[in-house]
Design a protein around this motif. Structure first.
Motif, mmCIF file in Angstrom:
data_model
loop_
_atom_site.group_PDB
_atom_site.id
_atom_site.type_symbol
_atom_site.label_atom_id
_atom_site.label_comp_id
_atom_site.label_asym_id
_atom_site.label_seq_id
_atom_site.Cartn_x
_atom_site.Cartn_y
_atom_site.Cartn_z
ATOM 1 N N SER A 43 -71.401 -2.161 -13.971
ATOM 2 C CA SER A 43 -72.435 -3.064 -13.527
ATOM 3 C C SER A 43 -72.450 -4.389 -14.143
ATOM 4 O O SER A 43 -71.761 -4.718 -15.156
ATOM 5 C CB SER A 43 -74.082 -2.719 -13.864
ATOM 6 N N SER B 36 -78.174 -14.673 -5.061
ATOM 7 C CA SER B 36 -77.820 -14.276 -3.585
ATOM 8 C C SER B 36 -77.240 -15.102 -2.889
ATOM 9 O O SER B 36 -76.788 -15.206 -1.594
ATOM 10 C CB SER B 36 -79.256 -13.924 -2.988
ATOM 11 N N SER C 209 -70.516 -3.390 -4.437
ATOM 12 C CA SER C 209 -72.003 -3.465 -3.795
ATOM 13 C C SER C 209 -72.726 -4.335 -4.460
ATOM 14 O O SER C 209 -72.273 -4.733 -5.814
ATOM 15 C CB SER C 209 -72.787 -2.305 -3.818
ATOM 16 N N ARG C 210 -73.682 -5.038 -4.109
ATOM 17 C CA ARG C 210 -74.844 -5.701 -4.754
ATOM 18 C C ARG C 210 -76.139 -5.750 -4.395
ATOM 19 O O ARG C 210 -76.409 -5.214 -3.132
ATOM 20 C CB ARG C 210 -74.149 -7.400 -4.784
ATOM 21 N N ASP C 211 -77.091 -5.896 -5.419
ATOM 22 C CA ASP C 211 -78.517 -5.871 -5.130
ATOM 23 C C ASP C 211 -78.921 -7.195 -5.512
ATOM 24 O O ASP C 211 -79.171 -7.558 -6.504
ATOM 25 C CB ASP C 211 -79.133 -4.705 -6.000
ATOM 26 N N ASN C 212 -79.213 -7.946 -4.412
ATOM 27 C CA ASN C 212 -79.617 -9.310 -4.506
ATOM 28 C C ASN C 212 -81.048 -9.484 -5.330
ATOM 29 O O ASN C 212 -81.421 -10.706 -5.991
ATOM 30 C CB ASN C 212 -79.613 -10.213 -3.456
ATOM 31 N N ALA C 213 -81.866 -8.540 -5.047
ATOM 32 C CA ALA C 213 -83.206 -8.344 -5.542
ATOM 33 C C ALA C 213 -83.029 -8.235 -6.995
ATOM 34 O O ALA C 213 -84.092 -8.844 -7.751
ATOM 35 C CB ALA C 213 -83.994 -7.290 -4.814
ATOM 36 N N LYS C 214 -82.053 -7.593 -7.602
ATOM 37 C CA LYS C 214 -82.064 -7.299 -8.916
ATOM 38 C C LYS C 214 -80.957 -8.075 -9.742
ATOM 39 O O LYS C 214 -80.787 -7.985 -10.785
ATOM 40 C CB LYS C 214 -81.681 -5.901 -9.236
ATOM 41 N N ASN C 215 -80.300 -9.186 -8.969
ATOM 42 C CA ASN C 215 -79.220 -10.055 -9.384
ATOM 43 C C ASN C 215 -78.296 -9.091 -10.200
ATOM 44 O O ASN C 215 -77.711 -9.443 -11.298
ATOM 45 C CB ASN C 215 -80.111 -11.038 -10.303
ATOM 46 N N THR C 216 -77.652 -8.248 -9.565
ATOM 47 C CA THR C 216 -76.622 -7.272 -10.096
ATOM 48 C C THR C 216 -75.719 -7.048 -9.253
ATOM 49 O O THR C 216 -75.990 -6.757 -8.031
ATOM 50 C CB THR C 216 -77.454 -5.942 -10.517
ATOM 51 N N GLY D 138 -73.516 -9.670 1.304
ATOM 52 C CA GLY D 138 -73.036 -8.361 1.531
ATOM 53 C C GLY D 138 -72.283 -8.002 2.638
ATOM 54 O O GLY D 138 -71.939 -6.880 2.870
ATOM 55 N N TYR E 93 -72.062 -4.286 -8.508
ATOM 56 C CA TYR E 93 -71.914 -3.122 -9.012
ATOM 57 C C TYR E 93 -70.319 -2.787 -8.779
ATOM 58 O O TYR E 93 -69.819 -3.512 -7.588
ATOM 59 C CB TYR E 93 -72.583 -1.972 -8.428
#
Length: 121
Positions: free
Chosen positions: A21, A30, A71-78, A55, A80
């Motif tokens: 992570s 984002s 992968s990425r989670d733009n809501a969590k600024n993370t 993404g 992977y």
């Protein structure tokens, strides 16, 4: 200020899995492409994988294609990196990197401190 903090590295057996992570802060996550790179002892930097800001597209080095998933989670600024079917040659220090734009995968201006991945029986 921009901060990229990697986590999730460690020791894995050949054939095993790890999930890296990268927690990002200090910029609009984002809006930028992100990448993973690695450096093995005595070797140069290798780009491993990259992902567009939204993404919508990804890139993998031939050495990890079919085994790693970015992968990425733009809501969590993370960001992977799921690493499966690990091989001893995957042993390296893995870095998270922020690109300079939305779709410029391997033109990076900020780097994390790295997380060590060691694959050994």
């Amino acid at each position: 200020q921009v901060q990229l903090v990697e986590s999730g590295g460690g020791l894995a057996q050949p054939g095993g899995s790890l999930r890296l992570s990268c927690a990002a802060s200090g910029f609009t996550f984002s809006s930028y492409a992100m990448s993973w790179a690695r450096q093995a002892p005595g070797k140069g930097l290798e780009w491993v994988s990259g992902i567009y800001s939204d993404g919508s597209d990804t890139y993998y080095a031939d050495s990890v294609k079919g085994r790693f998933t970015i992968s990425r989670d733009n809501a969590k600024n993370t960001l992977y990196l799921q690493m499966n079917s690990l091989k001893p040659e995957d042993t390296a220090l893995y870095y998270c990197a922020k690109a300079k734009g939305e779709y410029t995968l391997f033109d990076s201006d900020y780097w994390g401190q790295g997380t060590q991945v060691t694959v050994s029986s």
